[in-house]
Motif scaffolding. Structure first.
Motif, PDB file in Angstrom:
ATOM      1  N   SER A 656     -27.895 -27.336  97.421  1.00 18.78           N
ATOM      2  CA  SER A 656     -27.935 -25.975  97.384  1.00 18.78           C
ATOM      3  C   SER A 656     -27.608 -25.823  95.715  1.00 18.78           C
ATOM      4  O   SER A 656     -27.068 -26.638  94.839  1.00 18.78           O
ATOM      5  CB  SER A 656     -27.099 -25.532  97.749  1.00 18.78           C
ATOM      6  OG  SER A 656     -26.055 -25.619  97.392  1.00 18.78           O
ATOM      7  N   MET A 657     -28.270 -24.637  94.754  1.00 19.25           N
ATOM      8  CA  MET A 657     -27.668 -24.254  93.811  1.00 19.25           C
ATOM      9  C   MET A 657     -27.838 -22.671  94.100  1.00 19.25           C
ATOM     10  O   MET A 657     -28.295 -21.929  94.923  1.00 19.25           O
ATOM     11  CB  MET A 657     -29.018 -24.838  92.753  1.00 19.25           C
ATOM     12  CG  MET A 657     -30.383 -23.989  93.189  1.00 19.25           C
ATOM     13  SD  MET A 657     -31.359 -25.041  91.990  1.00 19.25           S
ATOM     14  CE  MET A 657     -31.212 -23.523  91.232  1.00 19.25           C
ATOM     15  N   VAL A 658     -27.727 -22.071  93.386  1.00 24.80           N
ATOM     16  CA  VAL A 658     -27.390 -20.295  93.105  1.00 24.80           C
ATOM     17  C   VAL A 658     -28.497 -19.930  92.417  1.00 24.80           C
ATOM     18  O   VAL A 658     -28.347 -20.623  90.592  1.00 24.80           O
ATOM     19  CB  VAL A 658     -26.282 -19.818  92.731  1.00 24.80           C
ATOM     20  CG1 VAL A 658     -25.906 -18.309  92.636  1.00 24.80           C
ATOM     21  CG2 VAL A 658     -24.600 -20.141  93.806  1.00 24.80           C
ATOM     22  N   LEU A 659     -28.780 -19.449  92.324  1.00 23.04           N
ATOM     23  CA  LEU A 659     -30.186 -18.396  91.041  1.00 23.04           C
ATOM     24  C   LEU A 659     -29.585 -17.104  90.438  1.00 23.04           C
ATOM     25  O   LEU A 659     -29.182 -16.583  91.118  1.00 23.04           O
ATOM     26  CB  LEU A 659     -31.315 -18.013  92.913  1.00 23.04           C
ATOM     27  CG  LEU A 659     -32.224 -18.933  93.747  1.00 23.04           C
ATOM     28  CD1 LEU A 659     -32.736 -18.131  94.265  1.00 23.04           C
ATOM     29  CD2 LEU A 659     -32.408 -20.364  93.290  1.00 23.04           C
ATOM     30  N   ASN A 660     -30.091 -18.189  88.990  1.00 22.63           N
ATOM     31  CA  ASN A 660     -30.249 -16.950  88.596  1.00 22.63           C
ATOM     32  C   ASN A 660     -31.613 -16.318  87.827  1.00 22.63           C
ATOM     33  O   ASN A 660     -32.461 -17.431  87.783  1.00 22.63           O
ATOM     34  CB  ASN A 660     -29.332 -17.538  87.296  1.00 22.63           C
ATOM     35  CG  ASN A 660     -27.809 -17.177  87.345  1.00 22.63           C
ATOM     36  OD1 ASN A 660     -27.174 -16.701  87.814  1.00 22.63           O
ATOM     37  ND2 ASN A 660     -27.453 -18.961  87.587  1.00 22.63           N
ATOM     38  N   ILE A 661     -31.685 -15.024  88.321  1.00 22.31           N
ATOM     39  CA  ILE A 661     -33.420 -14.358  88.142  1.00 22.31           C
ATOM     40  C   ILE A 661     -33.078 -14.184  87.179  1.00 22.31           C
ATOM     41  O   ILE A 661     -32.382 -13.026  86.859  1.00 22.31           O
ATOM     42  CB  ILE A 661     -33.194 -13.803  89.404  1.00 22.31           C
ATOM     43  CG1 ILE A 661     -33.633 -14.508  90.769  1.00 22.31           C
ATOM     44  CG2 ILE A 661     -34.823 -13.260  89.523  1.00 22.31           C
ATOM     45  CD1 ILE A 661     -33.882 -15.799  90.549  1.00 22.31           C
ATOM     46  N   SER A 662     -33.575 -14.457  85.501  1.00 19.46           N
ATOM     47  CA  SER A 662     -33.858 -13.424  84.991  1.00 19.46           C
ATOM     48  C   SER A 662     -34.422 -11.945  84.631  1.00 19.46           C
ATOM     49  O   SER A 662     -35.538 -12.408  85.375  1.00 19.46           O
ATOM     50  CB  SER A 662     -34.066 -14.305  83.149  1.00 19.46           C
ATOM     51  OG  SER A 662     -33.465 -15.701  83.288  1.00 19.46           O
ATOM     52  N   SER A 663     -34.107 -11.376  84.110  1.00 21.20           N
ATOM     53  CA  SER A 663     -35.304  -9.958  83.612  1.00 21.20           C
ATOM     54  C   SER A 663     -34.896  -9.352  82.185  1.00 21.20           C
ATOM     55  O   SER A 663     -34.123 -10.097  81.500  1.00 21.20           O
ATOM     56  CB  SER A 663     -34.786  -9.348  84.385  1.00 21.20           C
ATOM     57  OG  SER A 663     -32.902  -8.539  84.284  1.00 21.20           O
ATOM     58  N   GLN A 664     -35.813  -8.584  81.808  1.00 21.09           N
ATOM     59  CA  GLN A 664     -35.509  -8.244  80.699  1.00 21.09           C
ATOM     60  C   GLN A 664     -34.218  -7.908  79.898  1.00 21.09           C
ATOM     61  O   GLN A 664     -33.643  -7.601  78.894  1.00 21.09           O
ATOM     62  CB  GLN A 664     -36.574  -7.639  79.913  1.00 21.09           C
ATOM     63  CG  GLN A 664     -37.780  -7.651  78.623  1.00 21.09           C
ATOM     64  CD  GLN A 664     -38.618  -6.661  79.116  1.00 21.09           C
ATOM     65  OE1 GLN A 664     -39.157  -5.308  79.012  1.00 21.09           O
ATOM     66  NE2 GLN A 664     -39.176  -7.295  77.649  1.00 21.09           N
ATOM     67  N   GLN A 665     -33.388  -7.256  81.341  1.00 23.58           N
ATOM     68  CA  GLN A 665     -32.167  -6.742  80.732  1.00 23.58           C
ATOM     69  C   GLN A 665     -30.929  -7.840  80.810  1.00 23.58           C
ATOM     70  O   GLN A 665     -30.101  -7.334  79.609  1.00 23.58           O
ATOM     71  CB  GLN A 665     -31.672  -5.065  81.784  1.00 23.58           C
ATOM     72  CG  GLN A 665     -33.086  -4.278  81.441  1.00 23.58           C
ATOM     73  CD  GLN A 665     -34.485  -4.009  81.815  1.00 23.58           C
ATOM     74  OE1 GLN A 665     -34.245  -5.520  82.827  1.00 23.58           O
ATOM     75  NE2 GLN A 665     -34.899  -3.365  81.638  1.00 23.58           N
ATOM     76  N   ARG A 666     -31.359  -8.318  81.421  1.00 21.46           N
ATOM     77  CA  ARG A 666     -30.252  -9.614  81.424  1.00 21.46           C
ATOM     78  C   ARG A 666     -30.311 -10.568  80.967  1.00 21.46           C
ATOM     79  O   ARG A 666     -29.271 -11.424  80.026  1.00 21.46           O
ATOM     80  CB  ARG A 666     -29.656 -10.348  83.070  1.00 21.46           C
ATOM     81  CG  ARG A 666     -29.362  -9.149  84.723  1.00 21.46           C
ATOM     82  CD  ARG A 666     -28.957 -10.246  85.308  1.00 21.46           C
ATOM     83  NE  ARG A 666     -29.896 -10.284  85.779  1.00 21.46           N
ATOM     84  CZ  ARG A 666     -30.088  -9.554  86.856  1.00 21.46           C
ATOM     85  NH1 ARG A 666     -30.288  -8.377  87.607  1.00 21.46           N
ATOM     86  NH2 ARG A 666     -31.850  -9.746  87.963  1.00 21.46           N
ATOM     87  N   GLY A 667     -31.328 -10.947  80.061  1.00 21.15           N
ATOM     88  CA  GLY A 667     -31.836 -12.057  79.277  1.00 21.15           C
ATOM     89  C   GLY A 667     -31.614 -13.508  80.358  1.00 21.15           C
ATOM     90  O   GLY A 667     -32.041 -13.616  81.285  1.00 21.15           O
TER      91      GLY A 667
END
Length: 674
Positions: A656-667
């Protein structure tokens, strides 16, 4: 000081008996200090010695510090002095403890022959019945003289001592001085000998000068019917006696062999006549900007009154004047920059918070009533440098692991994991972060100087259990030149050995019997069952032909995959289609792969391919096509490799892994694998 052989604690200037050519371990110990004491062995030139690293063990809120020295003495090392020096911020002066080596040499050979006859190594002596026979026993090459006795061997189970008045040299000669020796001050020096027969004479010499007339002699019969003797020399030393050899010689005039005496000697150190002063750097530190640095000025022997002055480029920075061991006056014009510590044989200057201004020549001036001695050394302050590399390895394979790597360990077996940092100035501070309930032992950090920088290591000994599988160990490296600490982590892949392995007819009694009854020319189904292992044990059948030959029996044995890995090609962005790959290796038969985000099953959005590898096992690969949303951020993505036809309680292997979803605000965000 103690030795590992007997565990005895020795008094200062005690004689320690050692055997020539045999290693002997001596330990210097300091107890109940905070912070730990710094221990240093000082050995005599020519003595074969191996210095071990210092250990500092925490006990009841303070440190127990030990440093071991392993010596292999020779005959020439008899009487040499070993000293251990302890230093600590709370001590006004360093403490010195010393021992003297009493080197024993075993006989090269022992001869038994008719007195006056051929001194051969024959084991037969011809004697005449009812006639006296004189037999000589001769020991060759020992030191001190070997104690000889005669025994009559009746048979393999009985022997009888033969009592004889055998002239013999004393076993041991020791010299003791009650205090330091001062020029012009009367001193009583004692020499003792043990187990001589008859009572020995004792002679005294300083250089070639015979001083026996200035001594007294007493002898006493001990419990072994041998004589112990003690002689006291009354001696008023002069400066001309400094560094001359004092000799005590025990003489046995009734002995007819070539060796008629046993000797012990020591070199006289007459105070108020010091030898040349020396100045030396501490071996454990480098002069680095922003750090404290210590240099030491040593002088021998100790003398009073005396004074020591430290100069930097001919400007006095510190001084100390002493009229006795306990009466000293220290002067430091700038106490925020310098600190002074010392004992009766050395003074150390600590420069606080080094800067480039501290470059240059440092001089130590030693003054007593006999004169002035000086020594100097130039210091070049070094710039701080961050570590070139921080890594995790193990002592078993010495591999350097990539960050977040899996380390395979066995449940219940200790395993050493090392965190290392190379080529830093000053030394990197290494710290292990361990999850709760993992059994570990933290070793002290070592910092070795190499090519003008530090090589730092900190070892962790972990004894994992089944419950520690998947737990993460993190090493944190901190250094003044790093903007933020460096982290290196490894995950524990805990293997549990089977508690038992059974072989039985399929469907029959699962006993631990070693006999299976089969019928000739008929098919027989045999089951091999492994119990309690993790992960699943790989099973195979072998036909044992004899003790030297075995033949593998090919069988299709169901088994879980060995490893499951997840791979993402790059950062994940909200609303952007992403392909995620999960691989499962070496399963049988071909495993199924399921996908989950949180509790949401996504297997229908994936593909699956399997292939037979060289080991006749299946590798499987599944690709999940996903369009993430911001609500998937920080949720857990699970890849599950399933083997449905395995009958044990463990039917899948997960990753398993923890998802890190990028967006314009978070980079862009990194992916944390577990």
């Amino acid at each position: 000081m103690t030795d590992t052989q007997s565990g005895w604690q020795y008094l200062d200037y005690t004689n320690i008996s050692v055997t020539a050519g045999e290693p002997f371990a001596i330990t210097c110990e300091a107890s109940r200090a905070r912070p730990p004491v710094v221990l240093q062995w000082v050995t005599t030139k020519g003595l074969s010695a191996v210095h071990h690293n210092q250990s500092d063990v925490i006990q009841d809120g303070s440190y127990i510090s030990r440093r071991t020295l392993i010596i292999t003495p020779s005959r020439n090392d008899h009487g040499k002095i070993l000293s251990c020096i302890t230093s600590h911020p709370e001590q006004q002066k360093n403490i010195r403890r010393s021992i003297s080596l009493n080197v024993h040499v075993l006989p090269a050979s022992v001869l038994l022959f008719p007195t006056g006859g051929n001194q051969s190594q024959s084991i037969v002596i011809y004697v005449q019945e009812d006639s006296p026979t004189s037999i000589t026993c001769k020991s060759i090459g020992s030191f001190p003289a070997t104690e000889l006795s005669f025994w009559l061997i009746v048979d393999a189970f009985e022997r009888t001592p033969i009592i004889a008045n055998v002239s013999r040299l004393p076993v041991d000669v020791t010299i003791s001085i009650p205090c330091d020796m001062f020029e012009g001050a009367e001193t009583n020096i004692t020499c003792k000998t043990l187990n001589g027969y008859p009572a020995p004479l004792i002679h005294w010499y300083v250089g070639s000068r015979n001083l026996t007339d200035n001594s007294s002699l007493e002898s006493s019969l001990n419990a072994a019917n041998r004589y112990d003797a003690a002689s006291t020399l009354t001696f008023i030393p002069t400066r001309f006696d400094h560094m001359k050899r004092l000799l005590c010689q025990a003489v046995q005039p009734t002995i007819t062999s070539t060796v008629v005496s046993v000797k012990n000697s020591m070199v006289l150190n007459i105070s108020n006549f010091p030898s040349a002063t020396t100045i030396s750097f501490q071996q454990q530190t480098l002069p680095v900007i922003g750090e404290d640095f210590t240099i030491e000025c040593s002088y021998s022997p100790s003398s009073y009154p005396r004074s020591v002055q430290w100069r930097h480029e001919d400007i006095q920075v510190a001084s100390e004047s002493c009229t006795s061991t306990s009466s000293c006056t220290t002067t430091i014009p700038n106490p925020t920059k310098y600190k002074l510590m010392g004992d009766d044989r050395s003074t150390s200057l600590t420069i606080i918070n080094l800067t480039a201004v501290d470059n240059g020549r440092y001089a130590c001036d030693f003054l007593n009533k006999s004169g002035l001695w000086s020594a100097d050394e130039t210091i070049q302050v070094l710039s701080p440098v961050p570590p070139s590399r921080v890594f995790v390895s193990d002592t078993q394979s010495v591999w350097q692991y990539s960050n977040n790597a899996n380390i395979s360990v066995t449940s219940g077996e200790p395993y050493n994991i090392i965190c290392g940092a190379n080529r830093a100035r000053p030394a990197v501070v290494l710290e292990w972060l361990i999850p709760e309930d993992v059994t570990v032992v933290h070793q002290d950090q070592s910092d070795d100087i190499r090519d003008g920088s530090y090589i730092s290591r900190k070892t962790l000994t972990v004894t994992p259990s089944r419950e520690d599988h998947g737990k993460i160990l993190i090493c944190i490296a901190s250094h003044p030149e790093l903007q933020k600490n460096i982290r290196r982590s490894v995950s524990l892949n805990v293997h549990v050995l089977p508690t038992s392995v059974l072989l039985f007819p399929t469907g029959g009694n699962e006993s631990q019997s070693t006999v299976l009854y089969v019928q000739e020319d008929s098919l027989t189904s045999i089951t091999c069952k492994s119990i309690g292992s993790f992960p699943a044990t790989e099973l195979s059948f072998w036909f044992i032909v004899d003790a030297f030959k075995s033949t593998p029996i090919l069988a299709n044995v169901s088994r879980l995959p060995v490893d499951v890995t997840i791979c993402i090609p790059g950062d994940m962005f909200e609303g952007a289609e992403t392909n995620i790959t999960c691989r499962a290796l070496i399963g049988y038969p071909a495993p199924l792969i399921h996908w989950y985000i949180g509790s949401r099953k996504l297997t229908d959005n994936s593909s699956l391919e399997s292939s037979l590898n060289a080991a006749d096992r299946y590798d499987a690969e599944s690709i999940l096509t996903i369009i993430p949303t911001r609500f998937d951020h920080r949720k857990r993505l699970l890849c599950q490799a399933v083997q449905p036809n395995i009958t044990s309680t463990v039917v899948s292997v997960n990753k398993s892994m923890v998802l890190n979803i990028s967006s314009q605000q978070r980079g862009a965000m990194s992916v944390m694998k577990q």
